[in-house]
Structure formats: C-alpha cells, structure tokens
Design a protein around this motif. Structure first.
Motif, short mmCIF file in Angstrom:
data_model
loop_
_atom_site.label_atom_id
_atom_site.label_comp_id
_atom_site.label_asym_id
_atom_site.label_seq_id
_atom_site.Cartn_x
_atom_site.Cartn_y
_atom_site.Cartn_z
N VAL A 36 0.12 -7.22 0.20
CA VAL A 36 1.24 -7.43 1.01
C VAL A 36 0.86 -8.21 1.62
O VAL A 36 -0.65 -8.54 1.82
CB VAL A 36 0.93 -6.07 1.86
CG1 VAL A 36 2.32 -6.54 2.28
CG2 VAL A 36 2.39 -4.88 0.54
N GLU A 68 10.93 -5.77 -0.14
CA GLU A 68 11.23 -6.08 1.26
C GLU A 68 12.11 -6.85 1.25
O GLU A 68 13.37 -6.89 1.16
CB GLU A 68 9.88 -7.20 1.27
CG GLU A 68 8.48 -7.14 0.90
CD GLU A 68 7.47 -8.08 0.46
OE1 GLU A 68 6.36 -7.74 0.64
OE2 GLU A 68 8.10 -9.35 0.54
N HIS A 97 7.99 -4.26 4.61
CA HIS A 97 6.57 -4.26 3.32
C HIS A 97 7.63 -2.22 2.62
O HIS A 97 6.71 -1.64 3.73
CB HIS A 97 5.86 -4.34 2.75
CG HIS A 97 5.51 -4.50 1.68
ND1 HIS A 97 5.74 -5.46 0.26
CD2 HIS A 97 5.23 -3.14 0.24
CE1 HIS A 97 5.45 -4.67 -0.75
NE2 HIS A 97 5.00 -3.55 -1.21
#
Length: 676
Positions: free
Chosen positions: A526, A494, A499
């Motif tokens: 995520v 990230e 991400h």
C-alpha cells in the motif's frame, strides 16, 4: 456440550424412548380427537422406522456405536444448530412426522385472490373456508415449486441425521418457503365469518367458518402453491391445497446489484437473476451496452457430509435460475449514471440511477461509506420463514434514505449475507430486500460462516453446519467480487484515500498459508502517500466481550500483520452487537483516544501505536447481549442495538458514527486522525 460430557454420556433422543406420540394438543378442522386405533397403528409404524433408522446409523458408522447411538456429526450438530442457527419449530418442519388428517369435511376449500400470472412483487390473499372447527394450530404454507411432494419421504429418512433430529419421517420432500397461522385473521377462531352449509326443517344444522391471510410473494420463477395444514408446526397434517399458481414472467430480469470491479471507479459490475439462460444486456450511460455472462449452480455443486445429504442438496434446494453479470466500462469516478438490464425478449428492469465511488488514490476526495455485518432478511408479511433477521428491514430503510440524500458512495457488508444456510429460495428474498441500496451504489461483501462452513471435508477452517451445504457456491455466484480465483474469496480495493483489505476468516489464514501470504504482500504494497488509510475487514472478530466468539489461533496468526502494516481500523462481524476498542494489541491498550472539542473520541495515528478494532454485526440478526462481566480494559463502547457504521474519510481524518437504524440517532462517534 463439552467433549468430556460427550464421552461420559450416551445420547438417546427422546424420540427413541418416548412411550407414545403426543397428540394431545392437536385439533383438526372437522374432528376434535384422534381415534385410539389410529394412534396405535401410527405408533407401531413409527417405532419400526426408528428401529430401522438406528440400525442404519450403527451400520453406517460402526465405530460410534460403543460410545453413542449416533455418529458424532449427528450428536454434535443439534447443539451446533442451536448455537449457530436458532432452531424454531417451523425450521424443523421437514423432520416432523406427517400424520393423515382424519378429515372428511366436504365443505373445506382454500382459494387465492390471484390464481395465475403473479407479478414480480405483490401481496396475495389466501382464504380458507368451509372450516367446521377452527383451531389455533391451523396454518397455511407457501410451497415452491408447486409440484413439490408434500407427502412423507421414506427414502430420504436417513439423510436428516446431521440435524440431530431423528424424528420418524420428514414432513416435506421440499421445504415450505413461508407459512402463516390462520389465527393471524383475528376473526378466524371466533368464527365471525359464518356460512350455513346445511339446513334441516328450515334451520341451519351445519355452520362453517372462514378466514383470510395475506402473503408477500416475489418472483421466484417456479410456480407456487398454498397448502392448508392442521396440527401446528409440531404435528402437522394436510387438509387441502390450491392449484399451482404461475408467475406472469418467470424469465423476468430481477434483483440487480452493483459491485466495484477495480479501484479505478471507471467500471462497475452489475449482477442480476433471471429464469432465462440466454445472455441479456445492461444498457447504461449515453447508449452504451454490455452483454451478460450467464452462470448458475445445481444441487450437485452443493456440499455433503460424506453419505449425509445437506439441506442445500435435499429439502432446502430451490432452483436459482440463471445469474447474469456484466461490467459497465468507460465510467467516471464520483459520477451519477443510469442503467437498466434485461432484453427485448424477456423484458427490462426499471431505469436505475447509480453513483460510482471516488477513484482509489484520490486522497483529496471524500469517501462516504456504510458498513456492517450479519444482516439477512425479514418477511414483509409477518409470516414464519426458515430464518428471520428482525433488524434487517429497519437497517435497509435507513440506508436507503441516506442514498436518497446522495450521501453514500459505497457499502461494505462484512459476512453473513442472506442466512439462506442451504434453503436457496432465501437468496431471492434477500436480493429483493437489499435492492433499494445495492442497485444504486457499489455493494462490496465478505464471506462469513453462514456462506461457507460445513461439516466434513468442505475446506473450511471451521466444521459447523452453518452454510447448510452451500459451501460458498451460492454466495460467490450472487456476489462476484474481485477475488483471485474461485473459492479464494479475499481481495483488496481502494476508494479515495482508503485501502480496504477484505479477507476470509473461513479459509486458511495460518502463517504461510496462501491467504496469509496474500494479506502480507497486499498490506505491504500500500502506498500510504496515495491511500493514507488502511482498513482491514473480515467476518470473525479478534476482540469481543463475547470471548467464546474469538479464535485465539486466528488472533495469534493475523493480529501481528495488522500492527506491522499499521492498519488504522479493523472491522468484524459475527457477534451481533456493536463494540469499539482502544488502540489494542495482544489484549493491551497501547493508546487511548482523547476527546476533541466536540467530545468525540479521537485516535491520533500521527504517532501510530496499534489498530482500532470494531465489531459491527448489528445489522439484522437477533442481537447479542453483553455479559455482565464485560469489563475488559480494551472495550470502550458496547451497544446492543440494530444499526450500521457510517464512515467519512478524507486525507486528514476518518470519522465514524454508529447509527441506530430505528431512531436514526448517532449513538457512538469516533475519529482517527493524522497530521497534515
């Protein structure tokens, strides 16, 4: 060639039924023709070797004799090499018959402007003089290591079958690093540089010619040598060679490049190459220091196809030296630091300024990154090399200028990295080329077919000769990513509000496989409140107008994961052009972008429908043209030009621009937005 054609036809290479060796285009520096007796002797020796060679193949692979003279690996590989690796005459040098030059020229010499103590990066001039008859087919090769055998390798003859070229003997036991025709000196063929070597009764009766060409040389640790050949790349013979030339410091620390080790942006890994196996240091910040871990790889680590030697094990091998890596810790995100690497014993690199990316989850910050695939490298001296990717130089130069302006936080290179493909010295040249960018920002990579795939039981999804036997070993050693384990080259990271999930299209991605389960778990984990954007990256594409490059099984297995986890953008390489889709799923546009006030295509993911997909394999390899019938409804933009994708992400939007590296112009723009 289709499977059906392979079943219906017997493959007999022209080498096996050609009535005579074609020498008609050969010219030598002191003899204008070959004597017929010499040619007959060569033909007899050649025919015997071919007979023994074919007999060896039939014995080694008896099951194939009924349908073909060659085992399927040999039958298919020449076709696969043509499709995947663009064979040129220079690339087949190691499989050419090496005749003996009928040359008794006492005047012939080859000299180099620098005969010892080469620097880490310089141009040298090679001069060939005393030539009686200059020919267009005269050329000079740069050989390393200098003690490489430039005679024929009878014992290795059978090991070349996988290439599909069954010429009698390889030219060299070791492959030339690069080569250049003497005709690159425009005065060589016209003999403007004349010298009288013999007088009779006050008149010159023997005049010779000379020419000079330049080679770009970088420190590859082993001595080099220049060899003068006649006969071109197709029918070469040796005329003369220099003495070995050493590098001033073969242990010099070189080619440092950076990568992020985690998402905190408080640490950065630096990797470099040296001829020294002892640990060295990276010094950074205000007096901090970390000691390197040292590794390397050998010929034994390279792949084979059963009994057949790969280029990486045989004629393409070059000692990689030692690869050093150290992690700089205690850094701050989005901050500029300086570092150098080496030791007092072997010397130090220059001090380099680098910038850390923004920390993952800091969605209020802006992330500026560049991304592309299929770069490779190109020579700086217009010489012939094993594999040349012509657009790579302009792409590197354009990106280096952006880094100079402070407008880049990180780079993502999505597969097909150096195109060394088993010719290991190419990695040094590639690392040298990317140094202006990779030494200054985080350089993250994905594995591609030219790093991993090989024939036989290599463990790759695809059985092609594309890695030349490297099977991911060189790639993972030079580019240590935050992967779970060796030969599991997938990871996520990230930066700011993005991400990134980076997969391997070359390893098993089928449902319930280890990589599939990892992708499924990673994407599901995520936190979109901290990293609102999800970018998926892998080498082989799911969508391309060159449909032959798409594996439908891969699409069927992995595409549903992208939709289920609301991936915003999927980036791929492998196809050497740029192409952008609608919001696509199962070949259908579930949503189309709209134009914003500036006329830029805008995808609104506030009401998510499907991922946007882009092919970005236009960073160096010779470009692929789009087919005339490229009329898929999901394909919105198609550009066949060299360049890279520039990304800019904040909490509300991601904006992307395709930058033409030759003109620096933006040729495509699109945005992905979400409601505040």
């Amino acid at each position: 060639m289709t499977d059906q054609l392979q079943k219906n036809y017997i493959y007999i290479p022209t080498h096996l039924y050609s009535p005579r060796i074609n020498h008609q285009n050969i010219r030598f520096s002191s003899t204008a023709h070959l004597f017929s007796s010499m040619e007959t002797k060569t033909l007899t020796r050649y025919s015997y070797k071919v007979f023994v060679y074919v007999l060896f193949i039939i014995i080694l692979f008896p099951g194939s004799a009924s349908s073909s003279l060659l085992h399927p690996w040999a039958l298919n590989s020449s076709i696969e090499h043509q499709n995947y690796t663009a064979i040129s005459p220079f690339r087949l040098l190691n499989r050419r018959f090496l005749s003996e030059c009928p040359d008794s020229n006492p005047y012939l010499q080859i000299n180099v402007s620098k005969s010892s103590d080469l620097s880490d990066d310089e141009f040298v001039t090679v001069t060939v003089s005393g030539v009686l008859l200059p020919a267009e087919s005269d050329w000079v090769a740069m050989i390393s290591p200098s003690d490489s055998n430039v005679e024929t390798c009878l014992s290795a003859e059978a090991m070349y079958v996988q290439t599909g070229d069954v010429s009698s003997l390889p030219l060299l036991c070791h492959y030339p690093v690069k080569a250049k025709l003497m005709s690159n000196d425009r005065d060589y063929l016209s003999c403007k540089k004349k010298e009288c070597k013999k007088y009779s009764n006050g008149k010159c009766v023997v005049t010779t010619c000379s020419g000079s060409i330049k080679f770009h040389v970088i420190n590859i640790r082993t001595d080099i040598e220049f060899v003068f050949f006649a006969g071109g790349f197709d029918t070469p013979c040796i005329l003369n060679r220099t003495n070995p030339i050493n590098f001033a410091n073969p242990k010099s620390p070189l080619y440092g490049h950076l990568s992020s080790s985690d998402s905190t942006a408080t640490s950065m890994r630096v990797t470099w190459v040296s001829g020294d196996k002892e640990p060295q240091q990276v010094q950074y910040g205000d007096g901090k220091s970390e000691t390197s871990k040292v590794t390397t790889f050998t010929q034994d680590d390279m792949c084979n196809a059963t009994a057949l030697q790969s280029p990486a094990k045989d004629f393409g091998w070059h000692d990689p030296g030692y690869i050093h890596t150290a992690v700089m810790t205690g850094l701050r995100p989005s901050t500029t630091f300086s570092y150098r690497y080496g030791s007092d014993l072997v010397g130090w690199s220059d001090k380099i300024q680098f910038k850390t990316p923004p920390a993952g989850g800091s969605s209020e910050e802006v992330l500026r990154f560049l991304t592309y695939g299929d770069m490779g490298k190109a020579p700086l001296d217009d010489s012939a090399e094993h594999y040349i990717q012509p657009g790579s130089l302009s792409v590197i130069k354009a990106m280096a200028d952006e880094i100079d302006n402070g407008s880049v936080d990180s780079i993502f290179h999505i597969g097909d990295i150096s195109y060394a493909t088993g010719f290991l010295v190419e990695w040094d040249f590639f690392l040298h080329q990317i140094s202006p960018v990779a030494s200054r920002v985080s350089y993250m990579t994905a594995i591609g077919n030219h790093e991993r795939d090989y024939l036989g039981s290599s463990g790759s999804v695809y059985e092609t000769p594309d890695s030349g036997g490297e099977c991911g070993v060189a790639y993972e050693t030079y580019f240590p990513m935050p992967i779970p384990a060796r030969d599991k080259p997938w990871y996520s990271i990230e930066q700011a509000g993005v991400h990134f999930i980076v997969m391997s299209t070359e390893h098993d991605w089928s449902e319930n496989s280890e990589q599939y389960e990892w992708m499924k778990k990673d994407m599901a984990s995520v936190d979109r409140s901290k990293t609102p954007w999800l970018i998926f990256a892998g080498h082989r594409p799911m969508y391309s107008s060159l449909s032959s490059s798409v594996n439908n099984k891969f699409v069927d297995a992995v595409e549903p994961l992208l939709l289920d986890n609301k991936v915003d953008l999927a980036l791929f390489g492998h196809v050497h052009n740029y192409e952008r889709t609608c919001s696509v799923y199962k070949q259908s546009c579930l949503a189309m972008p709209t134009k914003d006030a500036n006329g830029i295509d805008t995808y609104d993911h506030s009401n998510y429908s499907a991922p946007v997909q882009a092919v970005i394999g236009m960073a160096g390899f010779t470009l692929d043209k789009f087919p005339d019938n490229a009329d898929h409804t999901w394909s919105l933009i198609r550009i066949s030009k060299f360049g890279y994708l520039r990304g800019n992400a904040n909490k509300e939007e991601m904006k992307f621009e395709f930058v033409n590296s030759d003109t620096r112009e933006v040729e495509d723009s699109f945005r992905i937005i979400k409601a505040k």
